[in-house]
Design a protein around this motif. Structure first.
Motif, mmCIF file in Angstrom:
data_model
loop_
_atom_site.group_PDB
_atom_site.id
_atom_site.type_symbol
_atom_site.label_atom_id
_atom_site.label_comp_id
_atom_site.label_asym_id
_atom_site.label_seq_id
_atom_site.Cartn_x
_atom_site.Cartn_y
_atom_site.Cartn_z
ATOM 1 N N MET A 73 8.380 7.270 -6.054
ATOM 2 C CA MET A 73 7.602 7.255 -7.280
ATOM 3 C C MET A 73 6.222 6.685 -6.997
ATOM 4 N N ARG A 74 5.202 7.398 -7.437
ATOM 5 C CA ARG A 74 3.818 7.008 -7.165
ATOM 6 C C ARG A 74 3.223 6.366 -8.423
ATOM 7 N N LEU A 75 2.755 5.119 -8.286
ATOM 8 C CA LEU A 75 2.230 4.355 -9.415
ATOM 9 C C LEU A 75 0.845 3.824 -9.081
ATOM 10 N N VAL A 76 -0.069 3.937 -10.047
ATOM 11 C CA VAL A 76 -1.433 3.426 -9.894
ATOM 12 C C VAL A 76 -1.638 2.251 -10.837
ATOM 13 N N LEU A 77 -1.912 1.091 -10.276
ATOM 14 C CA LEU A 77 -2.354 -0.039 -11.082
ATOM 15 C C LEU A 77 -3.803 0.198 -11.499
ATOM 16 N N ILE A 78 -4.119 -0.030 -12.761
ATOM 17 C CA ILE A 78 -5.493 0.056 -13.246
ATOM 18 C C ILE A 78 -5.808 -1.265 -13.933
ATOM 19 N N GLY A 79 -6.713 -2.025 -13.342
ATOM 20 C CA GLY A 79 -7.021 -3.344 -13.880
ATOM 21 C C GLY A 79 -8.150 -3.991 -13.123
ATOM 22 N N ASP A 80 -8.189 -5.308 -13.156
ATOM 23 C CA ASP A 80 -9.206 -6.092 -12.458
ATOM 24 C C ASP A 80 -8.639 -6.573 -11.131
ATOM 25 N N GLY A 81 -9.065 -5.930 -10.043
ATOM 26 C CA GLY A 81 -8.557 -6.286 -8.720
ATOM 27 C C GLY A 81 -9.018 -7.635 -8.219
ATOM 28 N N GLU A 82 -9.914 -8.295 -8.956
ATOM 29 C CA GLU A 82 -10.322 -9.645 -8.591
ATOM 30 C C GLU A 82 -9.535 -10.696 -9.370
ATOM 31 N N SER A 83 -8.539 -10.268 -10.117
ATOM 32 C CA SER A 83 -7.670 -11.194 -10.839
ATOM 33 C C SER A 83 -6.419 -11.501 -10.010
ATOM 34 N N ALA B 106 4.694 -3.432 -4.619
ATOM 35 C CA ALA B 106 4.473 -2.732 -3.347
ATOM 36 C C ALA B 106 5.755 -2.369 -2.604
ATOM 37 N N PRO B 107 6.788 -3.233 -2.567
ATOM 38 C CA PRO B 107 8.008 -2.831 -1.859
ATOM 39 C C PRO B 107 8.859 -1.808 -2.606
ATOM 40 N N ARG B 108 8.518 -1.529 -3.873
ATOM 41 C CA ARG B 108 9.412 -0.757 -4.728
ATOM 42 C C ARG B 108 8.888 0.627 -5.107
ATOM 43 N N VAL B 109 7.579 0.850 -4.967
ATOM 44 C CA VAL B 109 6.991 2.136 -5.333
ATOM 45 C C VAL B 109 5.936 2.495 -4.287
ATOM 46 N N GLU B 110 5.451 3.734 -4.361
ATOM 47 C CA GLU B 110 4.261 4.089 -3.584
ATOM 48 C C GLU B 110 3.059 3.644 -4.417
ATOM 49 N N LEU B 111 2.494 2.525 -4.036
ATOM 50 C CA LEU B 111 1.515 1.847 -4.879
ATOM 51 C C LEU B 111 0.088 2.243 -4.522
ATOM 52 N N TRP B 112 -0.717 2.500 -5.579
ATOM 53 C CA TRP B 112 -2.150 2.713 -5.491
ATOM 54 C C TRP B 112 -2.783 1.792 -6.527
ATOM 55 N N ALA B 113 -4.099 1.589 -6.438
ATOM 56 C CA ALA B 113 -4.755 0.704 -7.401
ATOM 57 C C ALA B 113 -6.209 1.094 -7.595
ATOM 58 N N ALA B 114 -6.640 1.067 -8.857
ATOM 59 C CA ALA B 114 -8.043 1.253 -9.214
ATOM 60 C C ALA B 114 -8.500 -0.011 -9.931
ATOM 61 N N PRO C 107 -6.549 -0.018 2.255
ATOM 62 C CA PRO C 107 -7.806 0.346 1.589
ATOM 63 C C PRO C 107 -7.850 1.802 1.132
ATOM 64 N N GLU C 108 -7.189 2.701 1.863
ATOM 65 C CA GLU C 108 -7.245 4.120 1.496
ATOM 66 C C GLU C 108 -6.478 4.417 0.209
ATOM 67 N N ARG C 109 -5.717 3.461 -0.300
ATOM 68 C CA ARG C 109 -5.029 3.648 -1.580
ATOM 69 C C ARG C 109 -5.706 2.869 -2.707
ATOM 70 N N ARG C 110 -6.944 2.470 -2.515
ATOM 71 C CA ARG C 110 -7.627 1.651 -3.510
ATOM 72 C C ARG C 110 -8.967 2.273 -3.893
ATOM 73 N N LEU C 111 -9.341 2.069 -5.147
ATOM 74 C CA LEU C 111 -10.649 2.481 -5.638
ATOM 75 C C LEU C 111 -11.273 1.303 -6.363
ATOM 76 N N ALA C 112 -12.451 0.861 -5.925
ATOM 77 C CA ALA C 112 -13.184 -0.224 -6.579
ATOM 78 C C ALA C 112 -14.372 0.379 -7.322
ATOM 79 N N LEU C 113 -14.412 0.184 -8.634
ATOM 80 C CA LEU C 113 -15.487 0.749 -9.452
ATOM 81 C C LEU C 113 -16.705 -0.164 -9.530
ATOM 82 N N HIS C 114 -16.540 -1.430 -9.172
ATOM 83 C CA HIS C 114 -17.645 -2.401 -9.083
ATOM 84 C C HIS C 114 -18.438 -2.507 -10.384
#
Length: 349
Positions: free
Chosen positions: A1-11, A22-30, A45-52
């Motif tokens: 299962m592929r899941l994307v976290l969408i939030g504040d990566g500096e939190s 991370a151990p339970r899903v195919e994790l990505w993050a924006a 890093p290839e599974r992350r997107l930083a919008l800055h």
């Protein structure tokens, strides 16, 4: 299962979710901003997107929405099963807009953090409308207190899983403590009412001159609070922000823990204090009343404090151990996230 976290990566809170997922899903993050270094250990890093961008919980996040085309393009390539938004009035709106305008197949899951449900919808009709729209679009939501779950359902949420944003691991059972050693570590900002903590401690020190209070954390009120404590002759030490090990030592030494904010859901700091056997003195708020009903040894601010503290003291060791066990049974984060992921799998099928 592929899941994307969408939030504040500096939190650190989003990082905590990432470590658990991370151990339970195919994790990505924006991330609406960047990413804390800790993400390197659980998400390449290839599974992350930083919008800055620079989102603000108070609203006015036009800069975040301006990055929507970039986010949609990235999400189309990821082709996730779930978009998991954290803080619903900002990142929830972003995830909802990306799904609706981007034609994404992913389902939405939203995790409420507190003020996005308890404060933001009351600020304006627009914020209430956005919150309702996001909640109704979510297949599943999470909440860390039953009263907040009820508020979410009043705003239009469907299924909500309720579990504390708990501890990642359990500390050792509490050992001996000084009877009148106190600790407080909420932010030194108006919403956390640190001046009420000083007032409550002043009442205690007047009755128990040997009482002492350690105040950790930082904030705009620190200088004023230090001056007030000095002027009143209070036995208070301000120690600033503490690392996890130093903070654990303060929890372990303290018999009493003060947390008296004006608004709150289930606080991780309170759960940490309970896990270390501290007896909490808490604001009269719905989530804190839930904790008081769950275990003896939790005091709610209101009636005269010192007599109740004195009455509890002979049973303090037993209460502290019971609170430690309650956290072990009800407030550890990894088992809760495992149940959350199981439910996502069921909804995916």
């Amino acid at each position: 299962m592929r899941l994307v976290l969408i939030g504040d990566g500096e939190s650190p809170h989003l990082l905590k979710w990432a470590r658990a997922l991370a151990p339970r899903v195919e994790l990505w993050a924006a991330s609406s901003r960047g990413f804390l270094p800790g993400f390197d250990a659980c998400l390449p890093p290839e599974r992350r997107l930083a919008l800055h961008t620079n989102p603000r919980h108070a609203g006015g996040n036009v800069g975040v929405l301006a990055e929507l085309p970039r986010l949609m393009s990235w999400l189309r390539r990821v082709d996730a099963d779930w978009l998991h938004a954290h803080y619903l009035t900002s990142h929830g709106t972003l995830a909802w807009a990306a799904k609706r305008l981007g034609g994404l197949r992913a389902q939405l899951v939203g995790s409420a953090w507190g003020s996005d449900i308890l404060v933001a919808p009351a600020r304006s009709r627009l914020m209430r409308l956005l919150t309702r729209r996001v909640l109704r679009a979510c297949t599943l939501c999470t909440s860390d207190a039953h009263f907040m779950t009820e508020r979410m359902q009043q705003l239009g949420a469907g299924e909500v899983l309720t579990f504390p944003f708990g501890l990642e691991s359990l500390p050792p059972p509490p050992g001996p403590k000084s009877p009148w050693r106190c600790f407080a570590n909420r932010g030194l900002e108006p919403i956390y009412r640190p001046e009420r903590v000083l007032q409550a401690f002043a009442e205690l020190q007047q009755a128990q001159p040997e009482a002492e209070l350690v105040v950790a954390n930082a904030g705009s009120l620190r200088t004023l609070l230090e001056a007030q404590a000095k002027a009143r002759g209070l036995h208070v030490r301000f120690v600033g922000r503490l690392g996890s090990e130093a903070q654990a030592r303060e929890y372990a030494a303290a018999r009493w823990y003060f947390s008296l904010p004006e608004s709150d859901s289930t606080s991780v700091s309170v759960l940490e204090a309970m896990a270390h056997g501290c007896l909490p003195v808490l604001s009269d708020l719905p989530a804190n009343r839930e904790l008081a009903r769950a275990g003896a040894g939790v005091l709610i601010d209101g009636e005269p404090l010192v007599p109740r503290m004195r009455a509890l003291l002979p049973l303090a060791d037993a209460h502290g151990l019971a609170l430690h066990r309650w956290v072990a049974d009800h407030a550890l984060f990894p088992p809760a996230v495992a149940g959350f992921v199981r439910r996502l799998h069921e909804l995916t099928r």
